[in-house]
Every structure is written in C-alpha cells, then in structure tokens.
Design a protein around this motif. Structure first.
Motif, short mmCIF file in Angstrom:
data_model
loop_
_atom_site.label_atom_id
_atom_site.label_comp_id
_atom_site.label_asym_id
_atom_site.label_seq_id
_atom_site.Cartn_x
_atom_site.Cartn_y
_atom_site.Cartn_z
N TRP A 113 -12.67 -5.60 -1.83
CA TRP A 113 -13.20 -6.89 -2.13
C TRP A 113 -14.77 -6.78 -1.70
N HIS A 153 -7.65 -4.94 -3.40
CA HIS A 153 -8.53 -4.16 -2.43
C HIS A 153 -9.91 -3.87 -2.63
N PHE A 194 -6.64 2.16 0.56
CA PHE A 194 -6.32 0.66 0.56
C PHE A 194 -6.99 0.00 1.65
N VAL A 252 -1.94 -4.31 -5.38
CA VAL A 252 -2.58 -4.43 -4.17
C VAL A 252 -4.00 -4.63 -4.37
N SER A 307 -1.47 -7.76 -0.51
CA SER A 307 -0.46 -7.16 -1.47
C SER A 307 0.33 -8.02 -1.86
N SER A 346 -6.75 -4.86 2.53
CA SER A 346 -6.25 -5.28 1.35
C SER A 346 -5.25 -6.32 1.70
N GLU A 389 0.90 -1.21 -0.01
CA GLU A 389 0.17 0.01 0.01
C GLU A 389 0.93 1.29 0.12
#
Length: 143
Positions: free
Chosen positions: A49, A47, A25, A45, A30, A28, A12
């Motif tokens: 979701w 993110h 973010f 990333v 990564s 998240s 991030e």
C-alpha cells in the motif's frame, strides 16, 4: 463462498504455499474465502500500500474454481477504493496465467506486458484497475 477477513499471516501463508517462487507481503491485510464447511479455499492479500500514490497491490490464489463472486469482489475492492481510499489497485501475473488475465480484464483493468519480469524469458503483465472502473462495475454489490 463467503469472504472473511483473516488474522495476520494466514492469507500470506496460503499464497506463499501456492505462488511460484513464494511471495513477500509486508504491511498487508488478507481476505479469505471459505466454503459451506468453513474450509479456507482462497485468499487475497492486499499489500504494498502506498498512501502517497494511492495504490495497493492485490495478490490471490485459490484451491477452488468457483471461489470468486460479487460478495468476495466487493469485500476486496471496496476495501481498496473506499476504506483505504486508493485511486488504483495493481495486480501482477505471469503471462501464462490466463485465469488471472481474464479476471483483471473482466473487472476493467488495463494491461501492460513486461518482458522478463518473472525471470529470464518469462514475461508478466501488470494490471491497473482505477477506482472509477470499480465503482461503476457490474461486479460490485451495493448494500
């Protein structure tokens, strides 16, 4: 170039330092990409979701032009479609980012341009990569 899962906040921060206007973010995961000297040269990333809709946003940045390979793509998109069980990956990019556009279209995403999405007079495109397109992609490495 080797994909590695990054500790919380590392990917991030990498993107935040490289994306115009920064980014947010929350919630998240990564993936980093390290070179032969174990230097972090890229981060992606995953993110925003949404289990309800089966979507996740994919954002990335790199300091190296040759960071993306089948192993990296498979790590990212197998997490999205197999582990997180999403039906689509979503990407957003300013229209002047031709490299991002080529990437999304090459892996099979559809593109929709939205005027002013990145500010006054700054169109951006939203890319949607469906699960089936990834699972049948020539860019996916199978074990």
């Amino acid at each position: 170039m080797t994909p590695v899962w990054l500790p919380e906040g590392v990917g991030e921060a990498f993107l935040d330092a490289r994306l115009p206007g920064g980014a947010e973010f929350a919630n998240s995961r990564s993936v980093g990409v390290v070179d032969g000297s174990s230097v972090l040269v890229a981060a992606v990333v995953l993110h925003r979701w949404s289990p309800h809709f089966g979507t996740i946003e994919v954002s990335g940045a790199s300091d190296h032009p040759r960071w993306l390979n089948k192993a990296v793509l498979t790590t990212i998109f197998d997490y999205v479609f197999v582990t997180a069980d999403c039906q689509a990956a979503v990407g957003i990019s300013r229209d002047d980012n031709e490299q991002a556009r080529r990437f999304w279209l090459k892996v099979g995403a559809s593109e929709t341009t939205v005027p002013h999405l990145s500010g006054e007079g700054q169109p951006s495109s939203i890319y949607v990569l469906p699960r089936k397109s990834w699972l049948t992609s020539k860019y996916r490495s199978l074990p």
